[in-house]
Design a protein around this motif. Sequence first.
Motif, mmCIF file in Angstrom:
data_model
loop_
_atom_site.group_PDB
_atom_site.id
_atom_site.type_symbol
_atom_site.label_atom_id
_atom_site.label_comp_id
_atom_site.label_asym_id
_atom_site.label_seq_id
_atom_site.Cartn_x
_atom_site.Cartn_y
_atom_site.Cartn_z
ATOM 1 N N THR A 133 47.144 -13.098 4.004
ATOM 2 C CA THR A 133 46.247 -12.360 5.437
ATOM 3 C C THR A 133 48.525 -11.592 6.272
ATOM 4 O O THR A 133 47.955 -10.676 6.526
ATOM 5 N N THR A 134 49.239 -12.255 6.242
ATOM 6 C CA THR A 134 50.196 -11.789 6.721
ATOM 7 C C THR A 134 50.535 -10.565 5.880
ATOM 8 O O THR A 134 51.839 -9.883 6.238
ATOM 9 N N ARG A 137 48.605 -7.603 5.134
ATOM 10 C CA ARG A 137 48.133 -7.286 6.396
ATOM 11 C C ARG A 137 47.575 -5.452 6.669
ATOM 12 O O ARG A 137 46.796 -5.306 6.650
ATOM 13 N N GLN A 138 49.125 -4.815 6.035
ATOM 14 C CA GLN A 138 48.115 -3.709 6.459
ATOM 15 C C GLN A 138 47.572 -3.006 5.057
ATOM 16 O O GLN A 138 46.427 -2.132 5.872
ATOM 17 N N ILE A 142 44.007 -4.928 8.092
ATOM 18 C CA ILE A 142 43.726 -6.679 9.208
ATOM 19 C C ILE A 142 44.799 -6.050 10.143
ATOM 20 O O ILE A 142 45.151 -5.838 10.934
ATOM 21 N N TYR A 144 45.948 -5.491 14.392
ATOM 22 C CA TYR A 144 47.020 -6.655 14.584
ATOM 23 C C TYR A 144 45.922 -8.041 15.947
ATOM 24 O O TYR A 144 46.058 -9.008 15.003
ATOM 25 N N TRP A 147 44.580 -10.578 13.442
ATOM 26 C CA TRP A 147 45.287 -11.025 13.027
ATOM 27 C C TRP A 147 46.126 -12.341 13.457
ATOM 28 O O TRP A 147 46.192 -12.707 13.180
ATOM 29 N N HIS A 151 45.889 -15.647 12.305
ATOM 30 C CA HIS A 151 47.825 -16.233 11.840
ATOM 31 C C HIS A 151 47.690 -18.149 12.711
ATOM 32 O O HIS A 151 47.680 -18.592 11.954
#
Length: 440
Positions: A133-134, A137-138, A142, A144, A147, A151
């Motif tokens: 997911t990191t 992410r874009q 997702i 910010y 996320w 996280h």
Amino acid sequence: MRSPVIVAASWIGTYILIALLPLLLLLVYPAPEDKGFWIDFSVALGFIGLAMMALQFALTARINRIEASYGVDIILQFHRYISLVAFALILIHPLILFVAQPETLQLLNFFTAPWRARMAVLATLALIALVVTTIWRQQLKIPYEPWRTSHGIFAVLAVSLGLGHAIGVGNYLGLFWKSVLWTGIALIALWLLVYVRLVKPWFMLKKPYLVEEVRPERGNVWTLALRPIGHKGFCFEPGQFAWITLDISPFRMREHPFSMSSNGDNLERIEFSIKALGDFTNTIKDVAPGTKAFLDGPYGVFTTERYEDSAGFVLIAGGIGITPMMSILLTASKRKDERPYLLIYASKKWEDITFREELNELQQKLDLKIIHVLREPPEDWSGETGYVDKELLQRYIPKRRGTRQYLICAAPKMMEQVELALHQLDVPPTNIHMEHFNLV
Ligand SMILES: Cc1cc2nc3c(=O)[nH]c(=O)nc-3n(C[C@H](O)[C@H](O)[C@H](O)COP(=O)(O)OP(=O)(O)OC[C@H]3O[C@@H](n4cnc5c(N)ncnc54)[C@H](O)[C@@H]3O)c2cc1C
């Protein structure tokens, strides 16, 4: 005072020592029964990976002393890369085990496996979710805020389940010192979490600010002026930034980083100039004067203050990247700094140039030369157009490149190109400083 290089090196030394501490203890106190090299090696990798994961909490806790040594950019870059190393170590750890002792493969059967193995599987899944997911992410679209929340949850799950697994395995932790070590690491990680989520916000709550003014600027930018209530506020080094939370309690996660755009020596009034680009920044124009605000800062090493011996400065800004430069120039003018400042400022249109008039005025008070670069110039424009490239820079930066410090803040693509051009023009790399507005 210790030199910044020594301080920075000592933080690295501390990091390596803590990451390797479990391994050192393993060497001093080997497992009671001899399990063979590969098993010990696999366990060592798992231990180091887990210690590195726990250390991530320290890297992201915004500990002022660490931030002051490197700057948030470098710390987050390190956080990103080192987490991949920890991730690799944690994945290799069971793989070695499966090859060295194939019967351990049955530990993957979630229904029959003991809890210590289930915890390892769950920790690994949390880690995989965290990394995926990191990195994407874009692409995964997702936003910010969700996320950031997920996280934190994945990180806490991965480390606590990992610790549970390490304690459950026991063999290597039977000895008193090993238990002390892991309990210590767990407690420190827990404290950092409590510190970031509760203690720090509690201190911020005791030092609120009031929105005094919301002022429109050119280029769809809004300046938010804050006044401290019941405390002194803070002075900052021009170019630094702070995390702002508006209205709601600072315990909520909606905090955003913004560079101060005002005079760093004015504690009474701190200003941020914010471009309306997304869901939070679009709401700034509607913030009512009198709204409560909370600040966590100042942070950052993108400042002229660190280079008092420099003969002058070259500031290169693109769009909203002008905000730290504005603070630098305003502070320099108030301090009657006599050194030369060159500002190369890229904007789309003449009408869009944020702080155009204010910068003009500053030219009367400072040794300041401004080069506007327009991507869509008006017909009668005789100035620079297009992009800030090597040829353009060569026309304006001083011949003796090393006599100035170069500060760049712009969109990522422009920063990359300007940095490359400055390297090609033989500007010493140590004289180039950059502020990235896109942390993640
Ligand atoms: C050191 C620093 C200084 C900055 N200074 C300024 C400034 O002076 N003026 C200005 O207009 N902008 C500045 N920014 C950028 C600003 O923080 C983002 O534009 C803003 O947080 C976007 O929020 P949004 O919800 O409106 O946009 P969104 O559309 O939700 O997000 C756009 C992007 O902004 C980033 N972002 C969003 N929310 C956050 C958050 N809470 N924390 C960190 N990043 C986030 C993410 O990369 C996201 O993809 C700065 C950023 C940094 C890191």
